[in-house]
Every structure is written in structure tokens, then in C-alpha cells.
Scaffold this active site. Structure first.
Site, PDB file in Angstrom:
ATOM      1  N   GLU A 110      -7.223   0.400  -4.554  1.00 54.44           N
ATOM      2  CA  GLU A 110      -7.219   0.310  -3.091  1.00 54.44           C
ATOM      3  C   GLU A 110      -8.528  -0.246  -2.522  1.00 54.44           C
ATOM      4  O   GLU A 110      -8.482  -1.091  -1.616  1.00 54.44           O
ATOM      5  CB  GLU A 110      -6.891   1.670  -2.485  1.00 54.44           C
ATOM      6  CG  GLU A 110      -5.422   2.057  -2.685  1.00 54.44           C
ATOM      7  CD  GLU A 110      -5.125   3.478  -2.262  1.00 54.44           C
ATOM      8  OE1 GLU A 110      -6.059   4.162  -1.774  1.00 54.44           O
ATOM      9  OE2 GLU A 110      -3.973   3.916  -2.417  1.00 54.44           O
ATOM     10  N   ASP A 148       0.879  -1.170   0.000  1.00 56.46           N
ATOM     11  CA  ASP A 148       0.000   0.000   0.000  1.00 56.46           C
ATOM     12  C   ASP A 148       0.911   1.212   0.000  1.00 56.46           C
ATOM     13  O   ASP A 148       1.482   1.586   1.029  1.00 56.46           O
ATOM     14  CB  ASP A 148      -0.886  -0.027   1.249  1.00 56.46           C
ATOM     15  CG  ASP A 148      -1.742   1.245   1.380  1.00 56.46           C
ATOM     16  OD1 ASP A 148      -1.792   2.035   0.414  1.00 56.46           O
ATOM     17  OD2 ASP A 148      -2.350   1.444   2.446  1.00 56.46           O
ATOM     18  N   ASP A 170     -12.850   5.076   3.155  1.00 54.28           N
ATOM     19  CA  ASP A 170     -11.388   5.179   3.246  1.00 54.28           C
ATOM     20  C   ASP A 170     -10.991   6.625   3.523  1.00 54.28           C
ATOM     21  O   ASP A 170     -10.931   7.454   2.624  1.00 54.28           O
ATOM     22  CB  ASP A 170     -10.766   4.681   1.939  1.00 54.28           C
ATOM     23  CG  ASP A 170      -9.240   4.631   1.999  1.00 54.28           C
ATOM     24  OD1 ASP A 170      -8.663   5.127   2.982  1.00 54.28           O
ATOM     25  OD2 ASP A 170      -8.635   4.091   1.060  1.00 54.28           O
ATOM     26  N   LYS A 189       2.599  11.223  -3.769  1.00 52.33           N
ATOM     27  CA  LYS A 189       1.473  10.548  -4.418  1.00 52.33           C
ATOM     28  C   LYS A 189       0.535  11.569  -5.063  1.00 52.33           C
ATOM     29  O   LYS A 189      -0.188  11.256  -6.009  1.00 52.33           O
ATOM     30  CB  LYS A 189       0.720   9.728  -3.377  1.00 52.33           C
ATOM     31  CG  LYS A 189      -0.279   8.735  -3.937  1.00 52.33           C
ATOM     32  CD  LYS A 189      -0.777   7.830  -2.829  1.00 52.33           C
ATOM     33  CE  LYS A 189      -1.821   6.847  -3.299  1.00 52.33           C
ATOM     34  NZ  LYS A 189      -2.262   5.946  -2.220  1.00 52.33           N
TER      35      LYS A 189
END
Length: 518
Positions: A176, A11, A200, A72
Site C-alpha cells: 500500500e 485497494d 496512512d 482483512k
């Protein structure tokens, strides 16, 4: 680059990253060298060394401008991108434009160095790779890497480039929410079909997805991404939209799975449960580890593991955005709809726009807006040699083939003369060049050697410190004994002397031996 040995799941998070491996019928989430099961996605540069993970984050107070994080948010994006421009206002490190791409600057060993987001991401991936290798006691090559469901084609390819620089062979770039749902579902025997809402909320972003689990097959029905709002109540807006997009009401949801450290906030949990008509939230999955857990399961499946726990699990991923071509008037004509299950192959027939048209331009776009000008062009090519004919007579079959690894091939065939042409979309205009990747791989090897040298130096220093402390403690204890035993017997002094020599003489002997050899 593919090799034997265990495959790991990673992850690669905005603020924290996590790595897991499936072995002996279960997933092990692997702790780093600091004993932590999650590692900060931070890289720091100093006058003497490069630090990654906990050590880098711990330096941020005294080394802010040279500590890089949040890459990211940059990877696979242009410098002019709205997200890039918005986030730049809050970062202490410098981001510059280089050929339209964002690059990061840092002072390292007295020099100003420039890095791509892929390069910084590769450093974090190397840390995760080494964490797994230390735990497993062997080299690791293969990995599944999880990215947000909303990641574009270029962002996914850029992540693969980062993995290549890190010495990893990517078995799959997975979504994800798919990984998180797999982390929830793999340990359970499910009957029939269940709908799971994935909430999330991490340190760097907010995603809401609805996943269908049917007797342990997984596929995504919809997802919506939004940055974390200042007010907790704002997190319910994407939940409502996800339900609306999926054409579901609240009572249809069987499970609510929490992912991301911020979902531990009691207020967030209370608001979500109340919004879902008091439904109890599923907290069986560690929110920090759920994505890495699922990625590790996928890695095991893709590498051929047939353990009883996962032998019946079938993975079905989805297209993150709609894919199509431009037709007359700049219209986006969709070939593959967003959230379509992949792999998928679709063919549509198109015709010429004008009389005696000798060629047809096929322009491939990614996005969900009605007009191509509002979407992203992935590539284009001309199908030449079309026989001259009145408008609408010639028929061209256009085929989109989107495989499980996210590779898109577009084929155009003239039905009359079978003339054809195809391209594989690689998005090379925004990807790193072969030369850039080779340089970064070489630099990564240099950093590895520097890091190992630094690690060895630190180990030698720690060994010396331990010895000095032991000698110092022994001497202090001996002096204290002397002060309190002025009238001791000869034998007692000799015994204490012997104890002291056992601590000091081995080092002295080694030191004298070294001096003689010189």
C-alpha cells in the site's frame, strides 16, 4: 486466466475498498452503482438475498449478526492469532475455529452458512470488478491488488486466492505505501532523490512508511504498523520510530503524504505538522483514493501500457519480512533482510553440524526475531546423500530466490557431489485446498446468478412502481381537472381523455397481448 483488456488497481481495504483504471494517460477512480468512489468492505446475508458494499453496510443496524466486515484482519491468519482473538470481542458476527482457521458464520435463506475470509474478500473483489466492468463496458480480468506492507507471506497468498475465486488474475500483490507514493509521484517531474513519509491512518489500521522516490523510481526503506491509538498523539510514536529505523531526522523528509480517510481530521494534521517542525502536509492526493490510484498505475505498467505519463516509471518492491533458515541452536540466520529490494537472489554457504552427517534439514522461516521459535516456519526439506565426513568439512550452498510476485524458491546444493534439492514456498498448509477453491469458485458463480436474478427482479419492480406512479399521477391530475372544469366543451374532455390514454393504454395493450398469448 490472464486475458486482454484493461488492468485495474484495487485497494482492498479493511473498511472501504476502491478501484481505479489507467487510461488515456491518467487514472480514473471509478464510482460504484451508488455513485460513491469508495465501497464499504461489507457483505450482508438476509433471508432472501446477499448484499455487498453500501447496501450491506446500510443493513447493519437491523442485521448485525449476519453482516460481515473487517475480514482483512482475518485473512491468512490462524484462529489462535492474537489479532484474531482480540478483534473477535468487538464483532457482532460469529467467528468459529475450523481446522485451526477462522471461519465466519451467517444465516442465509434460512440456513446457517460458513465462509472463509478468502471467500468474503472475494465477494468484495467481485463488487470492485463489476464496478470497473460497468464503467468500462467490457470484461475485466487482470488486476493489481494493494495490501499493507506488513502483510505476511500467507496473508499475501490468501489475498491471491480470494482474487482467483473472484475471477481475477493478479498481476501483482503490491504494498500500500508503494502504491500511495506512486499515486503522489506519477504526475510530477522529480529531479534527484526525494524522501516521502507516508502517513496512512484509515478506518481499520495505521501504517507509517518512508519511501525514496528517485526520478520516478520507487522503493521502500522502512515501515511500521500499529493499530490506531485512542489518543491522537499516539499516532506520532510510529512516525518517530519509522524515522529512527530509517536513520533519518525530520529535516530529511521532503514530502508528507496523507493516506486514509482519518487523516482528514484537523487535529491529526496539526499534530503531524507540528511534530515535523511545521512542515506543510501534502494534500494533493485524495486520501481515500491514493492507494487505488497507485495500484491502477502499476496495473497499467504491468499490462504493457507505455503512455508518456508512466513510460519511465520503474517499480521496485520490497520484502515485508526477513527470510532465513534455522541454524544450530535454533538461531534465525537471515538470508534476505526485511525491506530488501525485490526481486533478489542470495546465496550463503553452510556446513554440517556433526561428524558423518548424512543429510541436512533446511527449514525456511519468515520474521525478524533472533530465534526461529519466535518466527514463522514457511516450509522445510532434507538434502540427503551428503558424503560422510568430519563436522565442518562438507559445504552446502543455500540459495534464496525471491521474485517480484512474492514467490520464494529455496535451493540447497552440496558443493562436493553437486547433489541438490529445492522447494518453492507456497504455504499450502494454511492456504485453501484446490478442492476448497474450486467449490468457492462454483459458489461465487451461483451467487452471481442469484444476484443477477435479484437485480432483474428489482429492476422489474422499479419499472412497475414508476408506471403505477405515473398512472396514479395522471389519474389524479385528470380527476382534479374534472372537478374544476364541470362546464368544459366536448372537445376539451376528448383532449384530456386522449392525454390520459397515452399514459394508460400502452400498458393495457401489452397486458391484453400477454393474456392472449397465454
Amino acid at each position: 486466466m490472464a486475458g486482454k483488456g484493461p488492468a485495474i488497481g484495487i485497494d482492498l481495504g479493511t473498511t472501504y475498498s476502491c478501484v481505479g483504471v489507467f487510461q488515456h494517460g491518467k487514472v480514473d477512480i471509478i464510482a460504484n452503482d451508488q455513485g460513491n468512489r469508495t465501497t464499504p468492505s461489507y457483505v450482508a446475508f438476509t433471508d432472501t438475498e446477499r448484499l455487498v458494499g453500501d447496501a450491506a453496510k446500510n443493513k447493519i443496524a437491523v442485521n448485525a449478526s449476519n453482516t460481515i466486515f473487517d475480514v482483512k484482519r482475518l485473512i491468512g491468519r490462524k484462529f489462535s492469532n492474537f489479532e484474531v482473538q482480540s478483534n473477535m470481542k468487538f464483532w457482532p458476527f460469529k467467528v468459529i475455529a475450523c481446522e485451526g482457521k477462522p471461519k465466519l458464520q451467517a444465516e442465509h435463506i434460512g440456513k446457517t452458512k460458513t465462509f472463509t475470509s478468502e471467500e468474503i474478500s472475494s465477494m468484495v473483489l467481485v463488487k470492485m470488478k463489476e464496478t470497473a466492468e460497468d464503467y468500462l463496458g467490457m470484461k475485466v480480468t487482470n488486476a493489481v491488488i494493494a495490501v499493507p506492507a506488513y502483510f505476511s507471506f500467507s496473508q499475501r497468498l490468501a489475498t491471491k486466492d480470494a482474487a482467483f475465486i473472484a475471477g481475477l488474475n493478479v498481476l501483482r500483490i503490491t504494498n500500500e505505501p508503494i502504491a500511495a507514493a506512486l499515486g503522489y509521484g506519477v504526475d510530477k517531474t522529480l529531479s534527484g532523490e526525494k524522501l516521502v513519509l507516508i502517513f496512512d491512518l484509515g478506518g481499520g489500521g495505521f501504517d507509517v512508511s518512508i519511501i525514496t522516490i528517485h526520478e520516478s523510481s520507487l522503493f521502500e526503506s522502512t515501515q511500521f504498523e500499529e493499530l490506531c491509538a485512542d489518543l491522537f498523539r499516539g499516532t506520532l510514536i510510529p512516525v518517530e520510530k519509522a524515522l529512527r529505523d530509517a536513520k533519518l531526522d525530520k529535516s530529511s523528509i521532503d514530502e508528507i503524504v496523507l493516506v486514509g480517510g482519518s487523516t482528514r481530521i484537523p487535529k491529526i494534521q496539526n499534530l503531524l505538522s507540528e511534530f515535523m517542525n511545521g512542515k506543510e502536509l501534502n494534500k494533493s492526493v485524495n486520501p481515500d483514493e491514493a492507494v487505488a490510484y497507485g495500484a491502477a498505475v502499476q496495473a497499467a505498467i504491468l499490462s504493457g501500457d507505455r503512455s508518456d505519463t508512466i513510460k519511465d516509471v520503474l517499480l521496485i518492491d520490497v520484502a515485508p519480512f526477513s527470510l532465513g533458515i534455522e541454524t544450530a541452536g535454533g538461531v534465525m540466520t537471515k538470508m534476505i533482510e526485511k525491506n530488501a529490494k525485490i526481486p533478489i537472489s542470495v546465496t550463503q554457504t553452510f556446513t554440517t553440524y556433526s561428524d558423518n552427517q548424512p543429510s541436512m534439514m533446511i527449514q525456511v522461516f519468515e520474521g525478524d526475531r533472533a530465534m526461529t521459535k519466535d518466527n514463522k516456519c514457511l516450509g522445510k526439506f532434507d538434502l540427503d546423500g551428503i558424503p560422510l565426513a568430519p563436522r565442518g568439512v562438507t559445504q552446502i550452498d543455500v540459495e534464496f530466490d525471491f521474485d517480484a510476485n512474492g514467490l520464494l524458491t529455496v535451493l540447497a546444493i552440496d558443493k562436493r557431489n553437486r547433489n541438490s534439492k529445492k522447494i518453492t514456498i507456497t504455504n499450502d498448509t494454511e492456504r485453501l485446498s484446490k478442492e476448497e477453491i474450486e467449490r468457492m469458485v462454483s459458489d461465487a458463480e451461483k451467487y452471481k446468478k442469484e444476484d443477477e436474478k435479484q437485480k432483474q427482479s428489482l429492476a422489474a419492480r422499479n419499472k412497475m412502481e414508476d408506471y403505477i406512479f405515473n398512472v396514479k399521477q395522471a389519474c389524479e391530475e385528470s380527476l382534479n381537472w374534472l372537478d374544476n372544469n364541470f362546464f368544459a366543451e366536448k372537445e376539451e374532455y376528448e383532449d384530456k381523455m386522449e392525454e390520459l390514454q397515452k399514459v394508460c393504454i400502452p400498458f393495457e395493450t401489452k397486458d391484453h397481448s400477454g393474456a392472449q398469448n397465454n
